[in-house]
Design an enzyme around this catalytic site. Sequence first.
Site, PDB file in Angstrom:
ATOM      1  N   ASN A   9       0.867  -1.174   0.000  1.00 55.85           N
ATOM      2  CA  ASN A   9       0.000   0.000   0.000  1.00 55.85           C
ATOM      3  C   ASN A   9       0.909   1.231   0.000  1.00 55.85           C
ATOM      4  OD1 ASN A   9      -1.779   2.054   0.463  1.00 55.85           O
ATOM      5  ND2 ASN A   9      -2.322   1.421   2.559  1.00 55.85           N
ATOM      6  N   TRP A  10       0.945   1.896  -1.140  1.00 60.55           N
ATOM      7  CA  TRP A  10       1.854   3.049  -1.260  1.00 60.55           C
ATOM      8  C   TRP A  10       1.295   4.313  -0.603  1.00 60.55           C
ATOM      9  CZ3 TRP A  10       3.672   2.739  -7.112  1.00 60.55           C
ATOM     10  CH2 TRP A  10       4.554   1.663  -7.239  1.00 60.55           C
ATOM     11  N   LYS A  11       0.032   4.273  -0.213  1.00 62.02           N
ATOM     12  CA  LYS A  11      -0.603   5.460   0.389  1.00 62.02           C
ATOM     13  C   LYS A  11      -0.388   6.659  -0.548  1.00 62.02           C
ATOM     14  CE  LYS A  11      -0.004   3.218   4.805  1.00 62.02           C
ATOM     15  NZ  LYS A  11       0.163   3.299   6.239  1.00 62.02           N
ATOM     16  N   HIS A  96      -9.393   1.196   5.351  1.00 59.70           N
ATOM     17  CA  HIS A  96      -8.033   1.311   5.887  1.00 59.70           C
ATOM     18  C   HIS A  96      -8.051   2.223   7.112  1.00 59.70           C
ATOM     19  CE1 HIS A  96      -3.851   2.522   6.301  1.00 59.70           C
ATOM     20  NE2 HIS A  96      -3.578   1.351   5.764  1.00 59.70           N
ATOM     21  N   GLU A  98      -6.309   4.632   8.003  1.00 66.37           N
ATOM     22  CA  GLU A  98      -6.226   6.079   7.753  1.00 66.37           C
ATOM     23  C   GLU A  98      -7.544   6.633   7.220  1.00 66.37           C
ATOM     24  OE1 GLU A  98      -2.663   5.562   5.509  1.00 66.37           O
ATOM     25  OE2 GLU A  98      -1.741   4.928   7.392  1.00 66.37           O
ATOM     26  N   GLU A 168      -4.892  -4.914  10.607  1.00 66.16           N
ATOM     27  CA  GLU A 168      -3.870  -3.889  10.810  1.00 66.16           C
ATOM     28  C   GLU A 168      -4.141  -3.169  12.126  1.00 66.16           C
ATOM     29  OE1 GLU A 168      -1.868  -2.581   6.929  1.00 66.16           O
ATOM     30  OE2 GLU A 168      -3.727  -1.454   7.043  1.00 66.16           O
ATOM     31  N   GLY A 174       2.883   2.361  10.827  1.00 68.46           N
ATOM     32  CA  GLY A 174       3.816   3.476  10.685  1.00 68.46           C
ATOM     33  C   GLY A 174       4.548   3.837  11.963  1.00 68.46           C
ATOM     34  N   SER A 213       3.893  -1.963  10.257  1.00 61.47           N
ATOM     35  CA  SER A 213       5.353  -1.970  10.449  1.00 61.47           C
ATOM     36  C   SER A 213       6.019  -3.277  10.021  1.00 61.47           C
ATOM     37  CB  SER A 213       5.706  -1.611  11.898  1.00 61.47           C
ATOM     38  OG  SER A 213       5.297  -0.282  12.185  1.00 61.47           O
ATOM     39  N   GLY A 234       3.155  -1.001   4.166  1.00 66.26           N
ATOM     40  CA  GLY A 234       3.146   0.411   3.823  1.00 66.26           C
ATOM     41  C   GLY A 234       4.557   0.914   3.542  1.00 66.26           C
TER      42      GLY A 234
HETATM   43  P1  13P Z   1       3.325   0.560   7.588  1.00 67.53           P
HETATM   44  O1  13P Z   1       3.830  -0.726   6.956  1.00 67.53           O
HETATM   45  O2  13P Z   1       4.013   1.764   7.094  1.00 67.53           O
HETATM   46  O3  13P Z   1       3.242   0.437   9.068  1.00 67.53           O
HETATM   47  O4  13P Z   1       1.801   0.718   7.070  1.00 67.53           O
HETATM   48  C1  13P Z   1       0.941  -0.347   7.195  1.00 67.53           C
HETATM   49  C2  13P Z   1      -0.281  -0.042   6.439  1.00 67.53           C
HETATM   50  O5  13P Z   1      -1.055   0.815   6.800  1.00 67.53           O
HETATM   51  C3  13P Z   1      -0.517  -0.782   5.181  1.00 67.53           C
HETATM   52  O6  13P Z   1      -1.811  -0.582   4.722  1.00 67.53           O
END
Ligand code: 13P
Length: 249
Positions: A9-11, A96, A98, A168, A174, A213, A234
Amino acid sequence: MRKPVLAANWKMNHGPSDARAFMRTFLARYARHTDRSVIVFPPAVSLGEMVAATKERPDILLGIQNIHWEDKGAFTGEISAPMARDAGARVVLVGHSERRHVFGEKDDETRRKCAAAARAGLRPMLCVGERLEERRAGETERVVLRQLHAGLADLDPAHMAQMLIAYEPVWAIGTGQTAEPRDASAVHVLIRGALDQLAGDRAVEIPILYGGSVNTGNAAALLAAPDVDGLLVGGASLDPEGWATIART
Ligand code: 13P
């Protein structure tokens, strides 16, 4: 029976030019593997580049990070499931962390988005997970099951079988604070039990991914944990070399 699923997931990272450069390196480092699925969720504006980059690599599936629940209409700035599919997406992230906690997305919206995705032939990857205060209060199970039931509420077992679930924990996203494999596993077992009840015989087809993470150092241990069928990554998926290492795990 279920192939492991490695998803990036590149966000809000990697616009079209970056996406093109990323894929040049990544595809050179990651040969086709038939024993796993790799999915990348780029920002929507990069989907066209990603479709072009993966033309010779049907083993890499593309996804979109969000959709609206209506198929079309006066919703400025939104993208519908049929449009995302037409643009090359085959999977969509729904709920998600976020979306839920930065943009205030509610369970009812995740329900409608999962249904919209299923209607359009997009596979929803429903994300569920508790916040730190919820975990501390012993509410992990309640929160995760509530989110799971809401997302699946409008789907029949045949559509549920097309889904993917991502656990998640919000406190692990993150933060560099990964869940211990046994803690992740405990929640995956819980989700698996709920899916068995909701989707019956078809539940075995639904992969449950862990996210939060994940990095090159912990991916193998997490993937080896009972009932962890894949990883949703992420930050560590933004570097093509690192992502290739994780995809080869
Ligand atoms: P990180 O791997 O940066 O913790 O993010 C996880 C995430 O939200 C994937 O959708």
